[in-house]
Design an enzyme around this catalytic site. Structure first.
Site, short mmCIF file in Angstrom:
data_model
loop_
_atom_site.label_atom_id
_atom_site.label_comp_id
_atom_site.label_asym_id
_atom_site.label_seq_id
_atom_site.Cartn_x
_atom_site.Cartn_y
_atom_site.Cartn_z
CB CYS A 314 -0.92 -0.01 1.21
SG CYS A 314 -1.87 -1.54 1.42
N PRO A 317 1.52 7.70 -0.97
CG PRO A 317 1.73 9.93 -0.26
CD PRO A 317 1.13 8.61 0.15
N GLY A 318 4.30 7.35 -1.08
CA GLY A 318 5.67 6.93 -1.27
C GLY A 318 6.67 7.25 -0.19
N GLY A 319 6.26 7.73 0.97
CA GLY A 319 7.22 8.05 2.01
C GLY A 319 8.02 6.85 2.48
CE LYS A 320 4.88 3.72 7.05
NZ LYS A 320 4.01 4.89 6.85
CG ASP A 338 -1.98 3.04 -3.15
OD1 ASP A 338 -1.48 3.00 -2.01
OD2 ASP A 338 -3.11 3.50 -3.39
CG ASP A 365 -5.25 -6.45 -10.23
OD1 ASP A 365 -4.77 -7.38 -9.54
OD2 ASP A 365 -4.91 -6.23 -11.40
CG ASP A 380 1.75 2.04 6.11
OD1 ASP A 380 1.56 1.90 7.33
OD2 ASP A 380 1.72 3.15 5.53
CB CYS A 433 -0.96 6.14 11.09
SG CYS A 433 -2.28 6.40 9.88
#
Length: 481
Positions: A314, A317-320, A338, A365, A380, A433
């Site tokens: 998941c 937008p790509g921080g991890k 995603d 999918d 995540d 989170c």
């Protein structure tokens, strides 16, 4: 009720569920914002602004009304408004302050309005104008009283509420006259009815009080009502901390290093004062990423190594994803998936800006990946976001108790999928989170009981009051051979 607030706060508010999920923080320069404790209310002083800030109030009112009419988060609505409007840094700060304050304190503001109007239902525009005026009266010290009244009346007339303008004028004057008494009433309310006094839903307060007790729950609600600081992570793929700090000094960025046991030294900084982030060349060139310290925990536990294959299930937008790429120094292969195409575009943009070359991006999918097993898998998962409530302004008003069972079912489904993609003796990290045990440790216990070949190696919960970060949870699992 008294509050344990720091002496200084930032007016910056991340426009997403957690700062990891923010490609850009569209923030204004913070101008000496201080808090004073006045009869139970945190009133902010030091806000420097022109009396004639009608554009700020217009944008704030339009944002608040649109957020009530749509299912979109108020942060995203405000961000779009600010992108299309030219405001000074001070006016941008005032706009953000008004929107965030009116959303966070909505329930308390509505209680004040109801008492003064014999609980008469108001036109939605009038109700929002009253909230804006009351927030300025009870929380902002440096707004002149005449400006609060005049601008409230102007807003009513601008929005063609001519018949209600005299009513709004009278109500504002009444609250100004009775402010001292009302402060005492609010202080008593915060003692007697904490959920109402701290502007949270009763059901959420009740659940937290049962779990943690009254004192800790009240402190958590106070935490949620604070504007969150802005944290950034140095992108070591493109720069080094010392070099970036010198560059920040040239760009007018005031920073403080932040250390946590799950993060590398000199990797995290708090931005105390800065120009709009997207205006910084150091940001545009990918030298750092806006990211709360709590979001680094899951990747630290995953501990990917150079040459390994990694699945971020998941990812957007790509921080991890970006942190994983840094950990393996772009040497390996990350598959980042995603379901949301818009968020995938943010992931692509972030990978490009941050110099990430080892990522294969795709849309999730329901079909399984073709015979692929990964050394490391990160799940995540979507969650209630209760650990980042101070960043998600209207989350407390959108959550409902019935949603948790639906969330848990989806989370368990994603965990099973992640497990199917993990190699024997590979590493699987499940993270949220959220600070709700049914989304975290209880879900992991259920998974382990249903799948005895899997072993829980470690789990870690970050509670805001203990870690002084956003809330988060991460569990490291492996499959026995």
């Amino acid at each position: 009720m008294g509050s344990n607030f720091p002496s200084k706060i930032s007016r910056l508010n991340s426009p997403c569920s957690c700062s990891d999920c923010s490609p850009v923080v569209l923030a204004s320069l913070v101008i000496g914002s201080f808090i004073s404790i006045t009869l139970g209310l945190r009133r902010k002083t030091g806000h420097i602004t022109d009396v004639k800030c009608s554009k700020s109030r217009q944008i704030a009112l339009r944002t608040l009304l649109r957020s009530q009419e749509s299912r979109y988060a108020v942060e995203s609505i405000l961000a779009r408004e600010l992108r299309t409007t030219i405001l000074s840094e001070a006016d941008t700060g005032l706009t953000r302050e008004l929107v965030s304050g009116c959303v966070r304190w909505r329930r308390l503001l509505d209680w004040l309005i109801a008492r003064a109007t014999n609980r008469r239902e108001q036109n939605p525009i009038v109700q929002e104008i009253l909230r804006l005026g009351l927030y300025q009266i009870f929380f902002l010290n440096r707004i002149p009283e005449h400006a609060i009244v005049d601008e409230s009346v102007r807003l009513a007339k601008t929005w063609r509420c001519y018949a209600q303008s005299a009513f709004i004028n009278a109500i504002m004057h009444r609250f100004l006259r009775e402010r001292t008494k009302l402060n005492r009433d609010i202080s008593e309310l915060q003692e007697a009815r904490p959920a109402l006094g701290q502007s949270h839903p009763d059901w959420l307060f009740d659940a937290w009080e049962e779990r943690w007790g009254r004192e800790k729950t009240v402190r958590l609600m106070e935490w949620n009502n604070q504007p969150p600081p802005t944290y950034v992570r140095v992108n070591r793929l493109l720069t080094e901390p010392q070099r970036l700090v010198r560059r920040w000094q040239d760009e007018g960025v005031d920073t403080t290093p932040i250390n946590h046991e799950w993060a590398e030294p000199d990797n995290l900084y708090r931005l105390r004062r800065h120009p709009p982030i997207e205006s910084l060349a150091s940001f545009r060139e990918g030298c750092f990423y806006v990211q709360d310290p709590s979001t680094l925990l899951a990747v630290s536990m995953l501990n990917p190594q150079q040459g390994q294959t990694v699945l971020d299930l998941c990812a957007a937008p790509g921080g991890k994803t970006a942190l994983i790429a840094e950990k393996i120094n772009n040497r390996g292969l990350i598959t980042a998936l995603d379901r949301n195409e818009t968020r995938l575009n943010l992931l692509r943009d972030n990978c490009s800006r941050l110099g990430i070359t080892c990522v294969k991006i795709g849309k999730t999918d329901d079909r399984p990946l073709t015979k692929v097993n990964f050394d490391c898998v990160l799940a995540d998962v979507p969650c209630s976001n209760t650990g980042v409530m101070r960043r998600r302004l209207d989350l407390r008003w959108r959550l409902a108790p019935r949603e948790f069972s639906l969330l848990v079912n989806e989370q368990l489904k994603l965990l099973y999928r992640a497990a199917n993609y993990t190699k024997p003796e590979g590493r699987l990290v499940y993270s949220t989170c959220s600070i709700e045990p049914d989304e975290n440790e209880w879900l992991i216990k259920r998974f382990i009981n249903e799948n005895t070949e899997w072993e829980l190696i470690n789990e870690h919960t970050l509670h805001p009051l203990e870690s002084h970060t956003d809330g988060a949870y991460a569990a490291l699992l492996t499959r026995r051979t």
